[in-house]
Every structure is written in structure tokens, then in C-alpha cells.
Design an enzyme around this catalytic site. Sequence first.
Site, PDB file in Angstrom:
ATOM      1  N   TYR A 170      -6.183   2.645   4.071  1.00 29.90           N
ATOM      2  CA  TYR A 170      -5.018   1.916   4.578  1.00 29.90           C
ATOM      3  C   TYR A 170      -5.092   0.461   4.118  1.00 29.90           C
ATOM      4  CZ  TYR A 170      -1.411   0.907   8.176  1.00 29.90           C
ATOM      5  OH  TYR A 170      -0.255   0.557   8.840  1.00 29.90           O
ATOM      6  N   CYS A 171      -4.022  -0.025   3.497  1.00 26.89           N
ATOM      7  CA  CYS A 171      -3.895  -1.424   3.079  1.00 26.89           C
ATOM      8  C   CYS A 171      -5.077  -1.800   2.179  1.00 26.89           C
ATOM      9  CB  CYS A 171      -3.775  -2.323   4.308  1.00 26.89           C
ATOM     10  SG  CYS A 171      -3.356  -4.042   3.928  1.00 26.89           S
ATOM     11  N   VAL A 172      -5.831  -2.855   2.514  1.00 25.19           N
ATOM     12  CA  VAL A 172      -6.945  -3.250   1.659  1.00 25.19           C
ATOM     13  C   VAL A 172      -8.041  -2.185   1.672  1.00 25.19           C
ATOM     14  CG1 VAL A 172      -8.172  -4.565   3.442  1.00 25.19           C
ATOM     15  CG2 VAL A 172      -8.461  -5.187   1.047  1.00 25.19           C
ATOM     16  N   GLY A 195      -7.331   0.853   1.284  1.00 25.59           N
ATOM     17  CA  GLY A 195      -6.882   1.681   0.170  1.00 25.59           C
ATOM     18  C   GLY A 195      -7.292   1.100  -1.166  1.00 25.59           C
ATOM     19  N   PHE A 223      -2.297   4.609   2.283  1.00 27.02           N
ATOM     20  CA  PHE A 223      -1.265   4.157   3.225  1.00 27.02           C
ATOM     21  C   PHE A 223      -0.940   2.703   2.915  1.00 27.02           C
ATOM     22  CE2 PHE A 223      -3.687   6.935   6.506  1.00 27.02           C
ATOM     23  CZ  PHE A 223      -3.155   8.085   5.969  1.00 27.02           C
TER      24      PHE A 223
END
Length: 603
Positions: free
Chosen positions: A338-340, A342, A366
Site C-alpha cells: 500500500y502506497c510507499v 507498494g 494499492f
Amino acid sequence: MSTATTDTPTSKPETKFNAEAFAMNVARAMESGGKALAAYLKPRESGEVQDRPPAELTEVVKTFTSVAEYWLSDQSRASDLQTKLAKDYLDLWGSAARRMAGQEAQPAIAPSPRDKRFADPEWKSNQFFDFVMQLYLLTAKWAQELVNDAELDPATRRKAEFYVQQVTNAISPSNFVLTNPEVLRETVASSGENLARGLTMLAEDISAGKGMLKIRQSNPDNMVVGVNMATTPGKVIYQNEMMQLIQYAPTTEKVLRTPLLIIPPWINKFYILDLKPEKSYIKWCVDQGITVFVISWVNPDKKLGGKSWEDYMKEGPLTAMDVIEKVTGEMKVHTAGYCVGGTMLATTLAWLAEKRRQRVTSATFFAAQVDFTHAGDLLVFVDEEQIAALEQDMKTSGVLEGSKMAMAFNMLRSNDLIWSYVVSNYLKGQQPSAFDLLHWNSDATRMTQANHSYYLRNCYLENRLSTGTMVLDNTLLDLSKVKVPVYNLATREDHIAPAESVLYGSQFFGGPVKYVLSGSGHIAGVVNPPASNKYQYWTNDNIKDVNVAQWMKGAVEHKGSWWPDWREWLGGLDPEEVPARSVGTEALPPIEDAPGSYVRVRA
């Protein structure tokens, strides 16, 4: 003789202004104002806080100077600019004069229907407030056109647009007592008690921020991690300096053979994916027959300041994969970042590919970026000068304080996440309601100097991951060698990982990529459980050489959550099931109950 009585409707009693109560409340407000000032000054007098002009101020001045030079370098250009604003003001004055004379008059400008600042009817029914609102809107529009119509390089234009938006949002008449009809009505109705309550909260929030304003966005009552949030049953089965690894207890008799490892961002805490049970993505995955493991990152302090991106990778996802293999016997895992988190997952996949280690069956992203060409408003904060200044600040403490990153994110939507709370908390004196999402948003985390500097330079500034020039652990990373299937989720209104950026990044992976676009933004578009039946998502297999607008033309809209679509995709890759697994093993016994102790450390 009889007398008939007629009942007449009783009108609502008028609110009487209580001068004595008002004077008392003003005195209380002044006393709280003094406490707020004392809370601001105390850490400065003790040396805990040293006031320096913010590094961003230099950029603001430099950017606005570039805009001014464009307009002032040509006399006719500057004259046209002044004439346009004067004409708009004259139109407004004429419209106001006609209204005062009892005539119908079209407004010179109207707010957007979505602008909640001016939703109160009195902004239009009261001539004074209507005039003030239109004067503000015309001025804000003119300021935005100053930037839009100027010939600027893309980086300067991006900064100018952002800074002008921040300034115009800050000076909105809705942010001041005497020019906000709702606040004025509340002040009269409560004889100023709203201001007394508001300044009391202001003093508390400055004290809580240790001399800096820490705006409360949620009532902390009944918002306790492990009690009201992050309650999915599980155990911490492993920990090191950088993370705790949580395994969640199964709720089905059988589970997918391949377990799932979730890598959340370290900029915030993992329980965004495990809020209340009805919102919990983690609980939903467990109920779908998936063995779920989640990394809970440490909230680092100065002694961990030297921990780098490489350390996070090795002591985070790579170590987690080894532990999962020992617990489940499975060498390969499904992964989600998710976000960083990811971005970290993508670098880990590229590193594994270069080392020819097959540890991953699939990767789900995500709202995560691997290319930063279209990284949106956060690029405003990224250039050599600003990063160098930030690195200098981080040298002393070894970390970036979470409040600084939180403020940067809040500024991306400052009307919703800053000024609406300034008005409701400090002018109306209203305690915010208990809201799990906003409580999580304010539960900020620190970031290590080495890791954050590497991230800003290699991703935002130099965009090395997608171009194949990022070096990690003496290894050159190449995303085209990542052949595992990818489910790449973007959200349509994302200001942090824009949908355009996520789509563009899809082309750099070497395997099959399914790009999915969800409604709403960076959080609500991801945390969207099927039971809520909110928003929608779009799918389209064509991701080659298209932007989001072109992609949308051929996309199919699906109502509701994307979660079931993802579960179907995951099951299609590896549908084999095994009996549900117990949590931990004899060799790796549970350390403590989920959500663990790392997540409870406050910044």
C-alpha cells in the site's frame, strides 16, 4: 354566555443576547488565549523548539517572484491584468447596488456547488455576506489566473498553483468570526461560549503539539488501537528492530495454499487496513479463506536513524517471507503493498528477480507508484534545495517527525483537512466526532533519515526505479524482469498516488498487469468493503499507450467494492486449498496478541 378561545401559533422565541454572559465568555476566551500563547512560547524558551523560517518559505518567495516578473516585465500585460480585476470588482459593485435597490441581479460569481465553505443559506440571502463571498471568489479566481496565464516552466507552475491555492484557502472569509455567518450566529446564540470553548481547545492542541498546532480531527474517546480498532484476532509471531510480523487466526476450515503478505506504508500505521471490523480489509481477507500476514513497522527514533531503504527491505518483506516459509512451509507468497509500501514491494520484486529467487506468486499494489513522472502535488515539495534542507534538519534528530509529513498530506486537501477543523474546533467550539479514519490519520509516525532521503532522491527527484537506474544492495534494479502477475489498483481522486501515475507505471513490469480504477481517493477508494455498497470500480484490459481519459472510454464500470474482483483474480492464479493453519509454530511461538506493541508507539 360562553366565550370562545382561539389558539394562535406560537412563534419561536428569539435568542436574547446576554451581555453579561458574553463578557464572561470573552474573559474566558482571553484567558485560554493566554494559555495558548504560553504553550507556544514554553518550548521555545526552554530551547526544545528553535524557530527558523521554514525551508518552504524560500521556495514560496522564489516562485511568486517568478510569477510577478512575468507580469511586470511587460507594461501592457500588467495593465491588462489590473484592468481585468477592476472590471470584475465593478461588476460586483453594480450587482450589489442593484440588490440594495430591490432589483433582481445576477451574481458576478458563484461558488462551486461542492464548496462546503459557503453552503449556509445566509451566504446568499444576506447582502453583506454575499458581497464578501463574491469579493473573495473573484480575487481567488484572479490569483489563480495569474498563474494559469503566465509562461512558466512546469516545475514553477506546479509550485505556483499549489502555493496560490494554499494562500486563497487560508484567507477565505469562512475562516474568520466576523465574516462567517454560521460562526456569528453561534457567537450570538451562545453569548460567546463557542469562542471560549474553541480557544480552550486551541491551547490544548498547541500543548499537545509541544509548541506547534496539532489540529484534532477526531475525538480520541473510544478510539483505542486493539480495543475499538485493529481488533482482528491474531498474534505477533516474529519481531526485529524494524517490524513485528502478525499472523491472523483463520475463520474458515480451508484456506488458500499460498499465504498473503501485506506490506503497509511506514508513513502511517498498518491498521488503516484493520479499522472497525466492518471496514477491515484484513478481516475480510481472513474470512475469504486467506492466511494473512501483515508487517507492523516500528515507529523509529534517533537510534534507528541510519536504517536505510535496503535495511527496510531486508528486515521487512524479505525477513517476513523467510518467517512465513517456516510457519506455513510455503516458499512463495502472494504480496500486497500500500502506497510507499507498494514502492518497497516493487523494489523487493526487482531485487528478487535480479537474484533469481522465486519467492512471490503475485503482487497487488494499492495506490502505489513505481514511476514518479505524474506524481502530483507532492512534487511541489521535491527539488534539490528542499531535499537538502530537509536532510540538514533530519541530521540532528535522525528522523523526520510524523507531524511534518502529516501536515504535507493535509495541505493537499487543506479546506477539508485543515480549515474546516479550524472553523469547527476553534471558532464554533465544537469537539470533533469520533471517527476511526481521521484518528488513524492523526496517528503519525516518524521516518528514519536514511530511508526517507533515499526515497525522496531515488523516486521523486531522480525517478530511478522505472528507468532502471536504481541501485539497492549493490544491485541494479530492473522492473521489466518482474514477471509475476500484478493487480495494480489506483483511485480516481487520489492526490498522493494519482491514477495517471499508477497507470503509467503499469507498463514497466515484465509480466501481466491488471489495472483497476476505484472510485473515491487514496484511502476511501482502497478501504471500501463490499457490505457498504459504496463507490464503484472500472476495468479495462488495454493499458498500452493510453492515459486515464483514454482508458476510461473503453472501461467497464462495476458498482460497489473492488475487493471481490481482486479475490477472484487471486483465486484464479492459485486456487489450491489446504486445511486452515494454526497461528505460529513450536519454533516460532506467538509473542503477543495482535495488533502488537509497535503500532501503539505514538510519535
